[in-house]
Design an enzyme around this catalytic site. Structure first.
Site: not given
Length: 450
Positions: A138, A322
């Protein structure tokens, strides 16, 4: 052997047919140096037989970390499966094709300092254990305006934020052009959007085997910079180009397969994660300090790895939030994967994938169980809470990361002696140059005070 030769003959036949059909005039041969920069040479198509017969020589002593002047002759061995027509024409209407190469010595042996060879060696180890390694990256990047001389200025070309649209997002047309070009290279682009910082973007492409993914990351950086330049902008993969706003990362979504089976998934486990997944995570957590210099190779990388910008600075894992270093996305089955969140897009992808894989395999080989997952927001924990939960931090500087690399035998073995020594030498030189400079912050902080 016969099958391999027959396959090669078919590839050569196909390449020559495409050269004729697409009016190819030049062949671009590409490699990466140890620091992750793309190097290339362009030959006229009349040299195609010399190219495919591995007869193209170059001066290895002129490339960072390759060879000494007295052993400089090296050969380019193109990977025929990487042949592709560049999806744009030159000014004179001809087309150019590209092949990614491995580097070989004159005696026919692979060059141990070739980053692609380092990754191939790690993949062979995984294969010997019955695994193939798949990775989906990513990558994030910034786009800046340029001055009248074409030099980049730290002025973002929009003021948009995460998932914003036009007219706030000024990069929509550029991202679309990048996506079209990437598709011309055979990419399957899965998402393209504006990121958190003004002028910051992310384009995700489908996972593939690790060697293809590393090749694709190198191609991706090339395409992004070229298309941005076509639009009169400058694209940068520097991890933290602007103070006070989000840095650019490159999360790596990793999985191990055996044939068509994702061995990270176990339907009999409550959380769907196999024992191999747990051990892989354990290996990553054990060795991450040792490979941080590879995944975060710039002095500037550690300006991103600070608290306050959602960067992963804490060595922990979780299925639910996260804030830790490693996250397990919710999807299971074939999509079960481990997301490593500290790498940034300035890294050499071949070395980054090789060291991350080797760290994970170390966990599987030695049955290294990770600590309990941390499902609280680590960013909001005080120092005492982190200590109580045995949560350590990543290295805080390139110098600290190099020191950790120097004493991690698992990571050094993955890199090999040549790459380890050349990489450490180059990065220590970079650090020594940096610490000798007097920076603006020091003047502002100390000049009047003292």
């Amino acid at each position: 052997m016969k099958k391999a030769l027959a396959k090669r003959d078919e590839q050569i036949k196909s390449i020559k047919a495409l050269i004729k059909e697409k009016n190819v005039r030049f062949i671009l041969l590409q490699i990466a140096d140890i620091l992750g920069s793309v190097k290339s040479t362009t030959l006229p198509v009349s040299q195609i037989d010399k190219i495919i017969n591995n007869e193209v020589m170059f001066d290895g002593s002129s490339i960072d970390g390759f060879a000494r002047i007295e052993e400089s002759d090296m050969y380019l061995h193109p990977d025929l499966s990487t042949f592709i027509i560049l999806p744009w024409q030159t000014h004179n209407g001809y087309t150019t094709a590209r092949m990614i190469c491995d580097v070989y010595m004159p005696n026919g042996e692979p060059f141990e300092g070739c980053p692609r060879y380092v990754l191939k060696r790690a993949l062979e180890k995984a294969e010997s254990m019955g695994f193939t390694f798949h990775v989906g990256p990513e990558p994030e990047f910034y786009m800046f305006n340029v001055d009248e001389k074409g030099n980049p200025v730290l002025e973002n070309n929009d003021k948009a934020g995460y998932f914003d649209m036009a007219p706030l997002d000024k990069g929509e047309d550029v991202r679309e052009a990048i996506t079209i070009a990437l598709e011309g290279f055979g990419f399957e682009v899965e998402a393209a959007h504006h990121e958190c910082g003004p002028g910051q973007h992310e384009i995700d492409f489908k996972y593939a085997d690790a060697l293809t993914t590393a090749d694709n990351i190198m191609t991706f950086r090339y395409v992004v910079k070229k298309i941005a330049d076509d639009f009169g902008l400058f694209a940068s993969f520097m991890p933290k180009p602007v103070e006070g706003i989000a840095g650019s990362g490159m999360h790596l979504n990793m999985s191990l397969f055996n044939n068509e089976k994702n061995i990270f998934f176990d339907e009999n486990k409550e959380n769907g994660l196999s024992d191999e997944t747990m051990y892989f995570i354990g290996g990553l957590l054990k060795n991450v300090k040792g490979f941080t210099a590879i995944t975060n190779p710039l002095i500037n990388s550690y300006k991103r790895l600070v608290s306050g910008f959602e960067a992963p600075v804490n060595i922990a894992w979780s299925e639910k939030n996260r804030s830790p270093l490693i996250r397990i996305p919710a999807k299971r089955g074939l999509s079960t994967r481990v997301e490593l969140r500290n790498p940034d897009p300035s890294c050499n992808p071949y070395l980054a994938l090789a060291t991350a894989l080797t760290a994970g395999l170390d966990g599987i080989e030695n049955r290294i169980s990770p600590p309990e997952p941390v499902n609280k927001n680590i960013y909001k924990m005080c120092l005492e809470e982190r200590q109580e939960n045995h949560i350590e931090a990543l290295p805080k500087s390139l110098y600290e990361a190099i020191a950790e690399l120097s004493k991690n035998e698992v990571v050094k073995e993955a890199l090999g002696n040549h790459v380890t020594n050349k990489f450490i030498s180059a990065k220590l030189g970079e650090w020594e140059e940096y610490v000798a400079k007097v920076h603006k912050w020091e003047i502002e902080r100390y000049l009047r005070a003292y």
